[in-house]
Design an enzyme around this catalytic site. Structure first.
Site, PDB file in Angstrom:
ATOM      1  CG  ASP A 170      -0.388  -0.423   2.494  1.00 25.44           C
ATOM      2  OD1 ASP A 170       0.855  -0.537   2.578  1.00 25.44           O
ATOM      3  OD2 ASP A 170      -1.154  -0.636   3.459  1.00 25.44           O
ATOM      4  CB  THR A 227      10.574   2.375   7.341  1.00 26.40           C
ATOM      5  OG1 THR A 227      10.054   1.045   7.194  1.00 26.40           O
ATOM      6  CG2 THR A 227      10.022   2.982   8.624  1.00 26.40           C
ATOM      7  CG  HIS A 236     -28.952  -2.806  46.765  1.00 21.97           C
ATOM      8  ND1 HIS A 236     -27.788  -3.466  46.450  1.00 21.97           N
ATOM      9  CD2 HIS A 236     -28.597  -1.859  47.686  1.00 21.97           C
ATOM     10  CE1 HIS A 236     -26.784  -2.966  47.141  1.00 21.97           C
ATOM     11  NE2 HIS A 236     -27.239  -1.981  47.899  1.00 21.97           N
ATOM     12  CB  SER A 256     -45.388  -4.596  19.122  1.00 17.34           C
ATOM     13  OG  SER A 256     -45.768  -5.891  18.732  1.00 17.34           O
ATOM     14  CB  SER A 257     -44.558  -6.512  13.922  1.00 15.11           C
ATOM     15  OG  SER A 257     -44.469  -7.740  14.630  1.00 15.11           O
ATOM     16  CG  ASN A 276     -41.189  -1.944  21.412  1.00 13.53           C
ATOM     17  OD1 ASN A 276     -42.005  -2.091  22.314  1.00 13.53           O
ATOM     18  ND2 ASN A 276     -41.184  -2.702  20.332  1.00 13.53           N
ATOM     19  CB  SER A 317      -0.717  -3.920   9.108  1.00  8.83           C
ATOM     20  OG  SER A 317      -1.209  -3.499   7.849  1.00  8.83           O
ATOM     21  NE  ARG A 352      -5.795  -1.995   5.561  1.00 10.81           N
ATOM     22  CZ  ARG A 352      -4.472  -2.060   5.418  1.00 10.81           C
ATOM     23  NH1 ARG A 352      -3.756  -2.733   6.310  1.00 10.81           N
ATOM     24  NH2 ARG A 352      -3.862  -1.454   4.421  1.00 10.81           N
TER      25      ARG A 352
END
Length: 481
Positions: A98, A135, A184, A309-310, A317, A354, A358
């Site tokens: 690259d 480098t 609690h 909800s469906s 929700n 390397s 990514r």
């Protein structure tokens, strides 16, 4: 099983949700944390290195660049777009490397400089200055630092600040709104809704201060960090000073002691801090979800604008909070993995970082998506004072705490008949419902000093919030503090 191959569909279908379903929330990071953005940054670093070396006369015989020369060089990264991405990809398909592909990409531009500029230029003679004394990791570490810094300062930090400020505003607006605590999961000493929001805001703000103070480190010192080739080739140049000036000129902090790689410790610190921010924000999401289930917050149906909800039409929700939870978890898992692995490199260099690096954009992208959902979720709810008052009015037993402590203080001050306050309140309150009249009758039968008795008789669960409003007012800072 026979089906159409979706891998061949054009335009290409995203494999991950950040580039698919959630692209709208995360696309802004493409300018910083995508492969293309990294390559653009590599071009920038290579170009600026040439300019810096010429300007500082680090190489005997290097030309003096004109303003036109500098403008042409910088146009290589300033105009880096779709055509350049495709060209660079084609070069890399041949080089299988690259950074080497970036080097050849720049040399092509130098070869065509006179034609593009319309007049003679010394740029055509600069082939051997491209990538000189570098480098690949000299270019990569600086490029990553530049793009990560840009992503954080331009995208992530403003989003995180906006979330934190949203909680600051909610805390200030509700500093006096009493709310029953649930330590609690049990009925406990009252607080105010604003103070609880303020706790979260202060926690996020602390993490933001750490993240804003990040040092983005960089190095440019050769194959093993010794300036070896530099010192042999051009011994008359102060290479550490040149290196420092270049790194700091990119807006980074110079790291003088490295192996072939910049050790990535600053990245580990940053990702750990973002993950910690995520964990706090995750806690915010789970608490809001719980408060909604208790009806302490009403969902604003107009703001939600979604199907619940469906099959159950009555439901809306709290999906923004649930989405935020999941994405904070994914982000934290990735970032914590990055933080724990990037700090290790076998001897002077191995290549595991390397591939690991990514995934920086994925980790930060899921955090950004989660922040977006959490902010939208908070915008879509309103406190429910009626329900808050109802719970407080049904919880007179919580006054057992201030009464017993007042009895202790009264005994220390010389009052009689105050013995065993904890046990007496325990007998009154534990395991049974206590009404306002029960509590007041108990107080009046204690023989307290008259001023203290009057103060306790007037106390209610809703007024027993201590200094909560004052704490918000005095100790909660805005996100820029």
């Amino acid at each position: 099983m026979s089906f159409v191959s979706l891998a061949d569909v054009q335009p290409p279908i995203a494999l991950g949700p950040l580039d698919g379903r959630y692209r709208g929330a995360a696309a802004v990071l493409v300018d910083y944390l995508s492969e293309a953005a990294l390559n653009r940054a590599r071009v920038l670093v290579e170009v600026e290195w040439i300019i810096f070396l010429c300007k500082n006369k680090a190489l005997p015989g290097a030309p003096v660049l004109t303003d036109d020369d500098v403008a042409y060089l910088r146009s290589m990264w300033e105009t880096f777009g779709a055509d350049e991405i495709a060209e660079l990809a084609a070069i890399e398909a041949e080089t299988r490397h690259d950074v080497k592909a970036v080097e050849y990409f720049l040399k092509r531009r130098l070869d065509s400089a006179e034609e593009s500029m319309g007049h003679p230029t010394t740029l055509t003679d600069l082939h051997e200055m491209v990538h000189i004394f570098c480098t690949s990791e000299d270019i990569n570490n600086l490029s990553y630092a530049v793009v990560i810094k840009g992503a954080m300062e331009t995208v992530w930090v403003p989003a995180a600040q906006a979330l934190t400020q949203q909680l600051v505003d909610l805390a200030n607006a509700n500093a006096h709104l009493p709310m029953l605590s649930h330590t609690h999961g049990q009925t406990a000493t009252p607080t105010t809704l604003g103070k609880e929001m303020g706790v979260f805001a202060a926690r996020l703000n602390r993490q933001l201060r750490r993240i804003r103070a990040t040092e983005y480190l960089g190095k440019i010192n050769g194959a093993t960090g010794t300036f070896g080739a530099h010192a042999v080739s051009v011994p008359g140049t102060d290479w550490p000073t040149i290196s420092r000036g270049f790194v700091e000129g990119l807006g980074l902090v110079w790291n003088p002691l490295t192996t072939q790689i910049e050790p990535h410790d600053w990245q580990a610190d940053l990702y750990g801090d973002i993950a910690h921010f995520n964990r706090i924000a995750h806690n915010i999401a789970t608490d809001f979800w719980t408060y909604i289930s208790m009806d302490y917050f009403h969902q604003n149906l107009a703001a939600q604008g979604s199907t619940g909800s469906s099959t159950m039409p009555h439901k809306v929700n709290p999906i923004r909070f649930e989405n935020a939870e999941a994405n904070f978890e994914i982000s934290s898992a990735l970032l914590e993995s990055l933080a724990s692995t990037l700090v290790t490199s076998r001897m002077q260099r191995d290549l595991t970082d390397s591939t690991t690096q990514r995934n920086i954009g994925v980790g930060i992208g899921h955090s950004l998506l989660a922040i977006d959902n959490l902010r939208r979720g908070i915008t879509g709810v309103d406190p429910n004072p009626t329900r808050l008052a109802e719970d407080l009015n049904n919880s007179w037993e919580v006054l057992g705490e201030p009464i017993q402590q007042a009895m202790r203080a009264a005994q220390i001050a010389g009052a009689t008949g105050m013995a065993n306050p904890y046990e007496r309140l325990k007998e009154l309150t534990r395991g049974r419902s206590v009404t306002a009249s029960d509590m007041r009758e108990f107080i009046l039968g204690l023989g307290l000093p008259s001023e203290l008795e009057a103060r306790l008789v007037e106390l209610t669960p809703a007024t027993y919030v201590g200094l909560a409003p004052q704490l918000v007012r005095e100790f909660l800072s805005n996100t820029q503090a």
